[in-house]
Design a protein around this motif. Sequence first.
Motif, PDB file in Angstrom:
ATOM      1  N   ASP A  46       0.831  -1.204   0.000  1.00 53.99           N
ATOM      2  CA  ASP A  46       0.000   0.000   0.000  1.00 53.99           C
ATOM      3  C   ASP A  46       0.869   1.259   0.000  1.00 53.99           C
ATOM      4  OD1 ASP A  46      -2.420  -1.333  -0.073  1.00 53.99           O
ATOM      5  OD2 ASP A  46      -2.712  -1.278   2.112  1.00 53.99           O
ATOM      6  N   VAL A  47       1.919   1.254   0.810  1.00 56.59           N
ATOM      7  CA  VAL A  47       2.834   2.398   0.859  1.00 56.59           C
ATOM      8  C   VAL A  47       3.517   2.578  -0.496  1.00 56.59           C
ATOM      9  CG1 VAL A  47       5.004   3.224   1.872  1.00 56.59           C
ATOM     10  CG2 VAL A  47       3.217   2.283   3.341  1.00 56.59           C
ATOM     11  N   ASP A  48       3.972   1.481  -1.085  1.00 57.79           N
ATOM     12  CA  ASP A  48       4.629   1.548  -2.398  1.00 57.79           C
ATOM     13  C   ASP A  48       3.660   2.060  -3.459  1.00 57.79           C
ATOM     14  OD1 ASP A  48       6.947   0.591  -1.281  1.00 57.79           O
ATOM     15  OD2 ASP A  48       6.717  -1.457  -2.045  1.00 57.79           O
ATOM     16  N   HIS A  49       2.413   1.606  -3.403  1.00 61.24           N
ATOM     17  CA  HIS A  49       1.407   2.039  -4.373  1.00 61.24           C
ATOM     18  C   HIS A  49       1.172   3.544  -4.273  1.00 61.24           C
ATOM     19  CE1 HIS A  49      -2.821   2.564  -5.792  1.00 61.24           C
ATOM     20  NE2 HIS A  49      -2.299   1.926  -6.817  1.00 61.24           N
ATOM     21  N   GLU A  50       1.022   4.047  -3.052  1.00 63.28           N
ATOM     22  CA  GLU A  50       0.816   5.483  -2.866  1.00 63.28           C
ATOM     23  C   GLU A  50       2.027   6.277  -3.364  1.00 63.28           C
ATOM     24  OE1 GLU A  50      -1.939   7.123  -1.965  1.00 63.28           O
ATOM     25  OE2 GLU A  50      -2.893   5.156  -1.987  1.00 63.28           O
ATOM     26  N   ARG A  51       3.222   5.782  -3.072  1.00 61.85           N
ATOM     27  CA  ARG A  51       4.439   6.457  -3.519  1.00 61.85           C
ATOM     28  C   ARG A  51       4.502   6.485  -5.039  1.00 61.85           C
ATOM     29  NH1 ARG A  51       8.942   4.474  -5.199  1.00 61.85           N
ATOM     30  NH2 ARG A  51       8.499   2.412  -4.392  1.00 61.85           N
ATOM     31  N   MET A  52       4.143   5.395  -5.677  1.00 60.20           N
ATOM     32  CA  MET A  52       4.173   5.333  -7.138  1.00 60.20           C
ATOM     33  C   MET A  52       3.117   6.235  -7.759  1.00 60.20           C
ATOM     34  SD  MET A  52       4.886   1.343  -7.754  1.00 60.20           S
ATOM     35  CE  MET A  52       6.349   1.034  -8.683  1.00 60.20           C
ATOM     36  N   LYS A  53       1.937   6.353  -7.132  1.00 59.58           N
ATOM     37  CA  LYS A  53       0.920   7.267  -7.642  1.00 59.58           C
ATOM     38  C   LYS A  53       1.420   8.707  -7.599  1.00 59.58           C
ATOM     39  CE  LYS A  53      -3.030   6.778  -5.630  1.00 59.58           C
ATOM     40  NZ  LYS A  53      -4.272   6.418  -4.924  1.00 59.58           N
ATOM     41  N   ILE A  54       2.091   9.066  -6.504  1.00 52.97           N
ATOM     42  CA  ILE A  54       2.640  10.420  -6.379  1.00 52.97           C
ATOM     43  C   ILE A  54       3.714  10.646  -7.430  1.00 52.97           C
ATOM     44  CG2 ILE A  54       4.014  11.924  -4.878  1.00 52.97           C
ATOM     45  CD1 ILE A  54       2.441  10.637  -2.514  1.00 52.97           C
ATOM     46  N   GLU A  55       4.587   9.655  -7.605  1.00 52.95           N
ATOM     47  CA  GLU A  55       5.651   9.788  -8.602  1.00 52.95           C
ATOM     48  C   GLU A  55       5.070   9.871 -10.012  1.00 52.95           C
ATOM     49  OE1 GLU A  55       9.774   7.600 -10.012  1.00 52.95           O
ATOM     50  OE2 GLU A  55       8.748   6.909  -8.209  1.00 52.95           O
ATOM     51  N   ALA A  57       2.161  11.096 -10.846  1.00 50.21           N
ATOM     52  CA  ALA A  57       1.584  12.438 -10.994  1.00 50.21           C
ATOM     53  C   ALA A  57       2.679  13.465 -11.261  1.00 50.21           C
ATOM     54  CB  ALA A  57       0.799  12.803  -9.742  1.00 50.21           C
ATOM     55  N   ARG A  58       3.820  13.315 -10.589  1.00 53.29           N
ATOM     56  CA  ARG A  58       4.934  14.234 -10.810  1.00 53.29           C
ATOM     57  C   ARG A  58       5.493  14.075 -12.215  1.00 53.29           C
ATOM     58  NH1 ARG A  58      10.369  14.050 -10.775  1.00 53.29           N
ATOM     59  NH2 ARG A  58      10.415  11.872 -10.144  1.00 53.29           N
ATOM     60  N   LEU A  59       5.642  12.842 -12.659  1.00 50.30           N
ATOM     61  CA  LEU A  59       6.210  12.587 -13.986  1.00 50.30           C
ATOM     62  C   LEU A  59       5.277  13.016 -15.111  1.00 50.30           C
ATOM     63  CD1 LEU A  59       7.820   9.080 -13.410  1.00 50.30           C
ATOM     64  CD2 LEU A  59       8.984  11.282 -13.509  1.00 50.30           C
ATOM     65  N   ALA A  60       3.984  13.112 -14.831  1.00 52.93           N
ATOM     66  CA  ALA A  60       3.014  13.490 -15.859  1.00 52.93           C
ATOM     67  C   ALA A  60       2.874  15.003 -15.997  1.00 52.93           C
ATOM     68  CB  ALA A  60       1.660  12.863 -15.544  1.00 52.93           C
ATOM     69  N   GLN A  61       3.536  15.763 -15.151  1.00 56.45           N
ATOM     70  CA  GLN A  61       3.451  17.217 -15.230  1.00 56.45           C
ATOM     71  C   GLN A  61       4.085  17.709 -16.528  1.00 56.45           C
ATOM     72  OE1 GLN A  61       1.940  19.352 -13.018  1.00 56.45           O
ATOM     73  NE2 GLN A  61       1.211  17.463 -12.072  1.00 56.45           N
ATOM     74  N   PRO A  62       3.433  18.627 -17.250  1.00 50.85           N
ATOM     75  CA  PRO A  62       3.983  19.125 -18.510  1.00 50.85           C
ATOM     76  C   PRO A  62       5.385  19.721 -18.371  1.00 50.85           C
ATOM     77  CG  PRO A  62       1.697  19.799 -18.270  1.00 50.85           C
ATOM     78  CD  PRO A  62       2.095  19.162 -16.980  1.00 50.85           C
ATOM     79  N   THR A  67      11.088  19.355 -19.726  1.00 47.32           N
ATOM     80  CA  THR A  67      12.482  19.337 -19.277  1.00 47.32           C
ATOM     81  C   THR A  67      13.179  18.064 -19.738  1.00 47.32           C
ATOM     82  OG1 THR A  67      11.878  20.633 -17.333  1.00 47.32           O
ATOM     83  CG2 THR A  67      13.972  19.462 -17.250  1.00 47.32           C
ATOM     84  N   GLU A  68      12.517  16.941 -19.579  1.00 48.60           N
ATOM     85  CA  GLU A  68      13.125  15.668 -19.988  1.00 48.60           C
ATOM     86  C   GLU A  68      13.281  15.579 -21.504  1.00 48.60           C
ATOM     87  OE1 GLU A  68      14.512  13.052 -18.115  1.00 48.60           O
ATOM     88  OE2 GLU A  68      14.400  14.723 -16.700  1.00 48.60           O
ATOM     89  N   ALA A  69      12.309  16.117 -22.244  1.00 49.13           N
ATOM     90  CA  ALA A  69      12.402  16.103 -23.705  1.00 49.13           C
ATOM     91  C   ALA A  69      13.580  16.950 -24.161  1.00 49.13           C
ATOM     92  CB  ALA A  69      11.106  16.620 -24.314  1.00 49.13           C
ATOM     93  N   ARG A  70      13.775  18.108 -23.547  1.00 50.79           N
ATOM     94  CA  ARG A  70      14.924  18.956 -23.898  1.00 50.79           C
ATOM     95  C   ARG A  70      16.231  18.256 -23.532  1.00 50.79           C
ATOM     96  NH1 ARG A  70      13.276  23.881 -25.573  1.00 50.79           N
ATOM     97  NH2 ARG A  70      11.283  24.646 -24.780  1.00 50.79           N
ATOM     98  N   ARG A  71      16.242  17.563 -22.409  1.00 54.10           N
ATOM     99  CA  ARG A  71      17.449  16.830 -21.996  1.00 54.10           C
ATOM    100  C   ARG A  71      17.805  15.748 -23.024  1.00 54.10           C
ATOM    101  NH1 ARG A  71      18.817  12.332 -19.484  1.00 54.10           N
ATOM    102  NH2 ARG A  71      16.690  11.666 -19.080  1.00 54.10           N
TER     103      ARG A  71
END
Length: 102
Positions: A46-55, A57-62, A67-71
Amino acid sequence: MIRRGLVVLLALALFVSALALVTAQHRSRSLFIDLERAQQQARQLDVDHERMKIELARLAQPAYIETEARRLGMKPADGSRTVFLNLPAASSSAPVAPGAKK
């Protein structure tokens, strides 16, 4: 003689009963330990699932994606680099959709 046989039979029944009790307690403790481990693993998942959901959401930010595309050396699309392809006109022998005018 009958008394002695009865005592031996009762002693044997007592021994079997005690052995069954010890076996049942051992099995019960083993199952309890397995249950505790499974519950701990479920909490960790459950803790891992919540952490992955947060990650996620962060990775889906435009901003992060840009930034990653430019990199990676990607550049934004612009009109000067866009190529338009001219498709050949549809021939008159092509089937016409029902309800469409020819």
